[in-house]
Design a protein around this motif. Structure first.
Motif, mmCIF file in Angstrom:
data_model
loop_
_atom_site.group_PDB
_atom_site.id
_atom_site.type_symbol
_atom_site.label_atom_id
_atom_site.label_comp_id
_atom_site.label_asym_id
_atom_site.label_seq_id
_atom_site.Cartn_x
_atom_site.Cartn_y
_atom_site.Cartn_z
ATOM 1 N N ILE A 193 1.022 -1.251 -0.202
ATOM 2 C CA ILE A 193 0.138 0.407 0.037
ATOM 3 C C ILE A 193 1.067 1.095 0.327
ATOM 4 N N VAL A 194 0.936 2.104 -1.286
ATOM 5 C CA VAL A 194 1.405 3.101 -1.156
ATOM 6 C C VAL A 194 0.898 4.195 0.002
ATOM 7 N N GLY A 195 -0.739 4.969 -0.415
ATOM 8 C CA GLY A 195 -0.385 5.614 0.416
ATOM 9 C C GLY A 195 -2.124 5.887 1.301
ATOM 10 N N THR A 196 -2.867 6.902 1.422
ATOM 11 C CA THR A 196 -4.307 7.540 1.567
ATOM 12 C C THR A 196 -4.755 8.136 0.359
ATOM 13 N N ALA A 197 -6.062 7.854 0.791
ATOM 14 C CA ALA A 197 -6.543 9.436 -0.625
ATOM 15 C C ALA A 197 -5.948 10.469 -0.070
ATOM 16 N N ALA A 198 -5.663 10.929 0.581
ATOM 17 C CA ALA A 198 -3.926 12.291 0.657
ATOM 18 C C ALA A 198 -3.450 11.845 -0.055
ATOM 19 N N ALA A 199 -2.359 10.747 -0.732
ATOM 20 C CA ALA A 199 -1.773 11.086 -1.717
ATOM 21 C C ALA A 199 -2.419 10.598 -3.342
ATOM 22 N N ALA A 200 -3.595 10.169 -3.275
ATOM 23 C CA ALA A 200 -3.984 9.767 -4.647
ATOM 24 C C ALA A 200 -3.575 10.567 -5.533
ATOM 25 N N ALA A 201 -3.550 11.524 -5.425
ATOM 26 C CA ALA A 201 -4.200 12.800 -6.478
ATOM 27 C C ALA A 201 -2.459 12.753 -6.815
ATOM 28 N N GLY A 244 0.866 8.983 -13.376
ATOM 29 C CA GLY A 244 0.779 7.786 -14.084
ATOM 30 C C GLY A 244 -0.057 6.191 -12.785
ATOM 31 N N ASN A 245 0.683 5.945 -12.004
ATOM 32 C CA ASN A 245 0.788 4.790 -11.002
ATOM 33 C C ASN A 245 0.491 4.620 -9.931
ATOM 34 N N PHE A 246 -0.823 4.706 -9.144
ATOM 35 C CA PHE A 246 -1.113 4.517 -8.160
ATOM 36 C C PHE A 246 -1.398 2.665 -7.118
ATOM 37 N N ALA A 247 -1.143 3.041 -5.618
ATOM 38 C CA ALA A 247 -1.336 1.751 -4.988
ATOM 39 C C ALA A 247 -2.108 2.220 -3.506
ATOM 40 N N GLY A 248 -3.011 2.182 -3.065
ATOM 41 C CA GLY A 248 -3.191 2.627 -2.033
ATOM 42 C C GLY A 248 -4.823 2.523 -1.913
ATOM 43 N N LEU A 249 -4.901 3.439 -0.812
ATOM 44 C CA LEU A 249 -6.370 3.953 0.589
ATOM 45 C C LEU A 249 -7.376 4.644 -0.387
ATOM 46 N N ILE A 250 -8.471 4.294 -1.420
ATOM 47 C CA ILE A 250 -9.264 5.376 -1.109
ATOM 48 C C ILE A 250 -10.490 5.101 -0.286
ATOM 49 N N ASP A 251 -10.929 7.358 -0.019
ATOM 50 C CA ASP A 251 -11.993 7.040 0.613
ATOM 51 C C ASP A 251 -13.120 6.876 -0.118
ATOM 52 N N VAL A 252 -14.036 5.890 0.259
ATOM 53 C CA VAL A 252 -15.195 5.701 -0.757
ATOM 54 C C VAL A 252 -16.256 6.532 0.250
ATOM 55 N N GLY A 253 -16.039 7.169 1.602
ATOM 56 C CA GLY A 253 -17.376 7.222 2.060
ATOM 57 C C GLY A 253 -17.811 6.413 3.684
ATOM 58 N N GLY A 254 -18.402 7.061 4.426
ATOM 59 C CA GLY A 254 -19.232 6.051 5.661
ATOM 60 C C GLY A 254 -18.044 5.386 6.486
ATOM 61 N N GLY A 255 -16.890 5.921 6.563
ATOM 62 C CA GLY A 255 -15.922 6.449 6.704
ATOM 63 C C GLY A 255 -15.193 4.270 6.652
ATOM 64 N N LYS A 257 -12.342 3.134 3.926
ATOM 65 C CA LYS A 257 -11.437 2.788 2.904
ATOM 66 C C LYS A 257 -11.742 1.666 2.311
ATOM 67 N N MET A 258 -11.214 1.627 0.754
ATOM 68 C CA MET A 258 -10.959 0.584 -0.472
ATOM 69 C C MET A 258 -9.559 0.754 -0.836
ATOM 70 N N TYR A 259 -8.823 -0.516 -1.124
ATOM 71 C CA TYR A 259 -7.411 -0.305 -2.365
ATOM 72 C C TYR A 259 -7.933 -0.399 -3.248
ATOM 73 N N LEU A 260 -6.949 -0.071 -3.639
ATOM 74 C CA LEU A 260 -6.864 0.220 -5.498
ATOM 75 C C LEU A 260 -5.431 0.443 -5.886
ATOM 76 N N GLU A 261 -5.401 -0.547 -6.931
ATOM 77 C CA GLU A 261 -3.804 0.512 -7.872
ATOM 78 C C GLU A 261 -4.535 0.239 -8.733
ATOM 79 N N CYS A 262 -3.539 1.416 -9.694
ATOM 80 C CA CYS A 262 -4.520 1.989 -11.105
ATOM 81 C C CYS A 262 -2.288 1.669 -12.051
ATOM 82 N N ARG A 263 -2.792 1.841 -13.230
ATOM 83 C CA ARG A 263 -0.977 1.459 -13.689
ATOM 84 C C ARG A 263 -1.071 1.791 -15.421
#
Length: 315
Positions: A15-23, A29-40, A42-48
């Protein structure tokens, strides 16, 4: 199909980071970390990778994002190969373990439904600023989720690849008594898993199928269905004998599953005009691991059709 629903096969990426690091990460181009999906939660996402449409990989039951980074030989994985062509994302649904570790996504009450998974995925992609259109690629239970997503958000779903997908057609091809046995096979020996990990992903297939039936029909879009061609029937007696399957499963039930799944797969391939059905896969249920190149080629064909503005592979 049901054999891979018995045991989670998944590996994890750090895991690279949280939603704050997503942008910042996505700008590179690449991302691997936690995204805030609401309701308290977070979900893990990775994109390349880069490019449109974005390919969204949806794993099977209990399968994390890492399921798309596994092959049984040295061939490029589906995730890495698709990333060379366009942007690709994979994610963890709640309760999908990473090896012997818990899911990287926050837990939810189990069992869940395909409708729950669709809502989570929509919130995840929106919060991560991953822009539509999407080509949704779903394996097994993930195929049910991907199809329901395309039915629910037709403007976002531009293409669909179903990899030996679970569908409501399986239930409809069996008698109620057979379906009761099928459900037992799909869940597998869950007691031991729940003892170790109470938040383990479980689903209510009956309610999920009802949600799919209640959704609007699938819109015109490029669709490829890949079906396993290694029969499940001959495997069942040995699995009963070694304790992998319950002793009360009829030894011939694998053949019932094979016949029902063939009907269900044919129905999936008839959902939209021009759909392509690949039946010679030389693979069991996990085609993305046994024949990753076949799955990658299917994904790229759909991506190219979307880029060309096609709503059918027959155009």
């Amino acid at each position: 199909m049901p054999n891979a629903l018995l045991v989670p096969l998944a590996i994890g990426l750090s895991i690279v980071g949280t939603a704050a690091a997503a942008a910042q990460s996505q700008a590179a181009g690449n991302f691997a970390g936690l995204i805030d999906v609401g309701g308290g939660r977070k979900m893990y996402l990775e994109c390349r990778g880069t490019g449109s449409p974005t390919v969204v990989l949806v794993g099977g039951l209990k399968a994390s994002a890492g399921d798309w980074n596994i092959t049984r030989d040295k061939a490029p994985t589906v995730f890495s190969a698709v990333a060379d062509v366009t942007r690709v994302c994979a994610y963890d649904r709640p309760g999908t373990p990473v090896g012997e570790q818990p899911s990287r996504s926050d837990p939810v009450r189990q069992p869940t439904t395909a409708g729950d998974a669709v809502r989570d995925l929509h919130a995840l992609l929106g919060s991560a600023h991953e822009s539509a259109p999407y080509v949704l690629v779903g394996h097994s239970y993930g195929g049910l989720v991907a199809k329901l997503y395309a039915q629910t958000y037709p403007r976002d779903a531009a293409g669909l690849v179903l990899v030996d997908a679970l569908s409501e057609g399986l239930q409809e091809a069996e008698t109620p008594r057979q379906w009761a046995t099928q459900r037992k096979l799909m869940e597998g020996d869950i007691a031991a898993g729940l003892a170790l990990y109470p938040a383990l992903e479980r689903i209510d297939p009956d309610l999920s199928f009802d949600q799919v039936r209640a959704a609007p029909p699938l819109s015109l879009l490029p669709l490829i269905v890949l079906s396993a061609d290694r029969p499940w029937g001959p495997q069942v007696p040995a699995l009963i004998a070694n304790g992998t399957l319950p002793a009360d499963i009829p030894p011939n039930f694998g053949y019932i599953t094979d016949a029902a799944q063939k009907k269900a797969q044919d129905r999936l391939a008839a959902l939209v005009p021009g759909a392509r059905h690949i039946t010679r896969t030389k693979s069991g249920h996990e085609i993305q691991k046994e024949q990753p190149g076949l799955v990658t080629d299917a994904v790229i064909d759909v991506v190219n059709a979307v880029r060309a503005g096609k709503t059918s592979l027959a155009e």
